[in-house]
Design a protein around this motif. Sequence first.
Motif, PDB file in Angstrom:
ATOM      1  N   VAL A   1       0.874  -1.174   0.000  1.00  0.00           N
ATOM      2  CA  VAL A   1       0.000   0.000   0.000  1.00  0.00           C
ATOM      3  C   VAL A   1       0.910   1.223   0.000  1.00  0.00           C
ATOM      4  O   VAL A   1       1.936   1.223   0.686  1.00  0.00           O
TER       5      VAL A   1
ATOM      6  N   LYS B   1      -9.356   8.355  21.791  1.00  0.00           N
ATOM      7  CA  LYS B   1      -7.970   8.264  21.348  1.00  0.00           C
ATOM      8  C   LYS B   1      -7.238   9.537  21.778  1.00  0.00           C
ATOM      9  O   LYS B   1      -7.697  10.647  21.481  1.00  0.00           O
TER      10      LYS B   1
ATOM     11  N   TYR C   1     -11.405   5.066   2.773  1.00  0.00           N
ATOM     12  CA  TYR C   1     -10.365   5.340   3.766  1.00  0.00           C
ATOM     13  C   TYR C   1     -10.274   4.167   4.747  1.00  0.00           C
ATOM     14  O   TYR C   1      -9.176   3.742   5.133  1.00  0.00           O
ATOM     15  N   LEU C   2     -11.421   3.619   5.107  1.00  0.00           N
ATOM     16  CA  LEU C   2     -11.421   2.432   5.961  1.00  0.00           C
ATOM     17  C   LEU C   2     -10.781   1.242   5.231  1.00  0.00           C
ATOM     18  O   LEU C   2      -9.975   0.501   5.812  1.00  0.00           O
TER      19      LEU C   2
ATOM     20  N   GLY D   1     -13.261   3.850  23.399  1.00  0.00           N
ATOM     21  CA  GLY D   1     -12.948   4.255  22.037  1.00  0.00           C
ATOM     22  C   GLY D   1     -12.290   5.611  21.895  1.00  0.00           C
ATOM     23  O   GLY D   1     -12.006   6.049  20.774  1.00  0.00           O
TER      24      GLY D   1
ATOM     25  N   GLU E   1      -6.965   4.307  22.965  1.00  0.00           N
ATOM     26  CA  GLU E   1      -5.527   4.333  22.682  1.00  0.00           C
ATOM     27  C   GLU E   1      -4.943   5.617  23.249  1.00  0.00           C
ATOM     28  O   GLU E   1      -5.509   6.702  23.093  1.00  0.00           O
TER      29      GLU E   1
ATOM     30  N   HIS F   1     -16.363   2.635   1.823  1.00  0.00           N
ATOM     31  CA  HIS F   1     -15.601   3.577   2.659  1.00  0.00           C
ATOM     32  C   HIS F   1     -14.118   3.417   2.302  1.00  0.00           C
ATOM     33  O   HIS F   1     -13.395   2.647   2.943  1.00  0.00           O
TER      34      HIS F   1
ATOM     35  N   TYR G   1       0.745  -5.491   6.098  1.00  0.00           N
ATOM     36  CA  TYR G   1       1.803  -5.233   7.078  1.00  0.00           C
ATOM     37  C   TYR G   1       1.369  -5.730   8.454  1.00  0.00           C
ATOM     38  O   TYR G   1       1.164  -4.924   9.367  1.00  0.00           O
TER      39      TYR G   1
ATOM     40  N   PHE H   1      -8.568   1.395   3.000  1.00  0.00           N
ATOM     41  CA  PHE H   1      -7.123   1.680   3.004  1.00  0.00           C
ATOM     42  C   PHE H   1      -6.486   1.185   4.308  1.00  0.00           C
ATOM     43  O   PHE H   1      -5.454   0.492   4.305  1.00  0.00           O
ATOM     44  N   ALA H   2      -7.129   1.496   5.431  1.00  0.00           N
ATOM     45  CA  ALA H   2      -6.608   1.024   6.723  1.00  0.00           C
ATOM     46  C   ALA H   2      -6.604  -0.498   6.761  1.00  0.00           C
ATOM     47  O   ALA H   2      -5.630  -1.123   7.223  1.00  0.00           O
ATOM     48  N   GLN H   3      -7.661  -1.107   6.242  1.00  0.00           N
ATOM     49  CA  GLN H   3      -7.744  -2.573   6.265  1.00  0.00           C
ATOM     50  C   GLN H   3      -6.692  -3.198   5.350  1.00  0.00           C
ATOM     51  O   GLN H   3      -6.140  -4.266   5.645  1.00  0.00           O
TER      52      GLN H   3
ATOM     53  N   ILE I   1      -3.756  -1.929   4.765  1.00  0.00           N
ATOM     54  CA  ILE I   1      -2.488  -1.869   5.510  1.00  0.00           C
ATOM     55  C   ILE I   1      -2.424  -3.036   6.504  1.00  0.00           C
ATOM     56  O   ILE I   1      -1.389  -3.691   6.647  1.00  0.00           O
ATOM     57  N   GLU I   2      -3.529  -3.295   7.170  1.00  0.00           N
ATOM     58  CA  GLU I   2      -3.554  -4.435   8.100  1.00  0.00           C
ATOM     59  C   GLU I   2      -3.204  -5.747   7.390  1.00  0.00           C
ATOM     60  O   GLU I   2      -2.467  -6.583   7.921  1.00  0.00           O
TER      61      GLU I   2
END
Lengths: 337, 337, 337
Positions: free
Chosen positions: B25, B228, B77-78, B226, B206, B75, B88, B80-82, B84-85
Amino acid sequence: MEIVELATRLQAQLDPMTNLEILGVAPIDQAQESDITFLVNPKYAHKLQDCQAGAILVNEDFDAPAPCPLLRVKHPYLAFAQAIELFYPPTPLPTQIHPTAVIGQNVSVGEDVAIGAYVVIGDDVVIGHRVTIHPHCVIYRGASLGDDTLLHSHVVIREQVKLGNQVIIQNGVVIGADGYGFVTLPNGQHHKIPQVGTVVIEDQVEIQANTTIDRATLGETRLGKGTKVDNLVQIAHNCTVGQHSLLCGQVGLAGSTQVGNHVVLAGQVGAAGHLSIGDGTMAGAKTGINNSLPAGSRVSGYPAMDHKVWLRVVAELKQLPQLMKRLRKLENQLSQD
Amino acid sequence: MEIVELATRLQAQLDPMTNLEILGVAPIDQAQESDITFLVNPKYAHKLQDCQAGAILVNEDFDAPAPCPLLRVKHPYLAFAQAIELFYPPTPLPTQIHPTAVIGQNVSVGEDVAIGAYVVIGDDVVIGHRVTIHPHCVIYRGASLGDDTLLHSHVVIREQVKLGNQVIIQNGVVIGADGYGFVTLPNGQHHKIPQVGTVVIEDQVEIQANTTIDRATLGETRLGKGTKVDNLVQIAHNCTVGQHSLLCGQVGLAGSTQVGNHVVLAGQVGAAGHLSIGDGTMAGAKTGINNSLPAGSRVSGYPAMDHKVWLRVVAELKQLPQLMKRLRKLENQLSQD
Amino acid sequence: MEIVELATRLQAQLDPMTNLEILGVAPIDQAQESDITFLVNPKYAHKLQDCQAGAILVNEDFDAPAPCPLLRVKHPYLAFAQAIELFYPPTPLPTQIHPTAVIGQNVSVGEDVAIGAYVVIGDDVVIGHRVTIHPHCVIYRGASLGDDTLLHSHVVIREQVKLGNQVIIQNGVVIGADGYGFVTLPNGQHHKIPQVGTVVIEDQVEIQANTTIDRATLGETRLGKGTKVDNLVQIAHNCTVGQHSLLCGQVGLAGSTQVGNHVVLAGQVGAAGHLSIGDGTMAGAKTGINNSLPAGSRVSGYPAMDHKVWLRVVAELKQLPQLMKRLRKLENQLSQD
């Protein structure tokens, strides 16, 4: 050290020639006969008359009367720093790997390295020559440290982070912790974006106590050669800072902001994300930078404005209540006409 | 990973259908043919023309021309995050208790827990299942950590502090140090009030590097589910922060302030003590909140004012010197009449 | 504890005399029958009617109706602190040197000292009587700690730093890291000035989590007796802070600034370098102090101005857009004349 030898070491011209034992360096108002001191700023010249120092580092063309011998140099402030180096050499850690250090698999360690007690080093870490790692540092897997780099105690170097040569990291600094990256979902919850980039710290950077520099989401966060970062500074993911810049105490950079070379951000300055701050910019303390700035900017205030405009604005600001009164008076006058 | 498989995993519609190996990614301007990238914000659509990516995550109804296959998702952007998961995955610590960990009496440890080198755990601590504790964390007596919680190195969890499930704590965070509570005596000395309350961190919170969250004097300091919290944030004793709120870098909350749900405090915001900041409030960077705010507030400036008013005020602010001149001119005109 | 005994210990007058077992201390709105609570501020007197506490600490001359017995004292807030001390005594570390502590050469250790796991102590350190050092502290060579001093985990005391008696240091504090001192050369590079001074912390000072106090270039940085410093504060090299002053969260002092006695700097205040801030000064949150201040100053804003002036200025500030309109209207009226 004999003052003649000191003059030679500092490339100074001793005026007048004299014999004197110098044992230390001290501020102009505390120096004793065995100390040298320095005078750079002419506005402190009046302090000379009470000065008890054995000798004074001054500019080559200094011509005021002085109560003691002068050491004329090209750059007195630099010579002052060099004199401190001469008289107060640091006590190095012994060049050994302390038996309590926990070292991972496939770690490469250079020559003359000092690794202190309870240091933890992950797998695949590369450590250059003459590196010093004080107790309680933790270096995650895959990180690398260049030659002559110094880590004080409790420093964290996260996975894959790269430090160049002659880098100095003061205590409690965290380099490469996760950036603050979340996708906010339609229901208002925040989904973490894994932060899988890294941080690159170039040669001769110094980073001071408890500062945090986050790893990039993808790619890298980078600090350029010779840049110096003060305590408690926050540098967010994917920022880059150029070469020889100064980030003073408690400065904060939001994500993906690009800071140029020779930039000075004074204490508590904040910059929004995705900005470009041009080379040589100077921002006064507490400035809030919310737009990109061209090279050579001088800014203050929040939102950041030209420093000279800001000086006029804040001068007027205190007059605001008076101004309102005067305005009301005019309105009354005119309504009566 | 074959792009067809990736599409399935991301619940994406591949348009057009194609065969392609995706290996990573990358940002839109750095992606190579083996990478996927994403485009959410239409204002970056111009970057598409030079995009070298193998495929692009876009919104379902995206309809601009693209130089490569699209992965249409609900979605992007979500997704995209997934992605990466997927590409990596983190390298977990081995699920073992390192032999150098010092564990107190009556400590309960769940299954599949990883405890790193030199971790110190006090008496009566409870550690849930699948917890990871990196080297050099110190957990004081009576604290508890929920399931799937992750502590990076050098985290401090003070006595009796409770962390929920799936909590992530980055390096150098201190949770539960004494609040800043003193009784100032008539002679001007400050008598310490013992801080005997605690801190409760709810699920999926977090907290990022070197942030400090103080224990309550009595009762608890609490961060809701939740939420952050970015680096170098200060949360004082007896504060509560609601659910799914965002506290950006270097934010400071003074004692006993109550922050609602879905609140966003941008970088370097400060809030005075004993305030109530309503649900959904957004405060711009460097805002100084000195009064309670109703739900849905949009504020900036110091003292905090409505964000739109603030925008107008700061626009006028730079005109203040001009304004003074114009006022003087009017006064002169009128005095001559 | 029987309330009669509690009254004796707190030097309180029990009104009316009664028998009751008190088990704890709680805020006025959470206290149960076995708790005592306190009421100092008359503006909270309305909370008395719903108060469930077993007894209430009040001022000697309190005369409102109360739903439960009163404990009349000279200083209710102090008695509240003392009651917490009585009911919630701290759990001390065992007075032993943990076998994993690494102790250097020529270290002097007083009586009844507690040194936790993985503490690292350099050569020539002096540790007083009844000192407590929690796990993971690192004390560099030549430092000294006075009697009854308490260090929480992960504290760093750098070389030669001196702590007085009854000093309390919360987790993650760094005392004596290098100051931010560089000579900028004509080519724009920054040459490090070795920081060979030290830090002196006088008796009864408390320093809270993740705060940083830099060592002096030459000479010392000093915090005076009884001063209390909150979390994430930055105190630069060669600063001095007087006695019994309060520096709240995220305050920053630039180099060589002198703060007097009984000064209060509220959260996120910043002070420029080389200033003198007089005794008893109070600066409101986020104040930017850019000039020296005489004793007894009350300031707010940036640049710092008299607090009362600032209150008027910020009240007018929101009117600035209106003011511009009114000015324009006057100008139009006059130009039509």
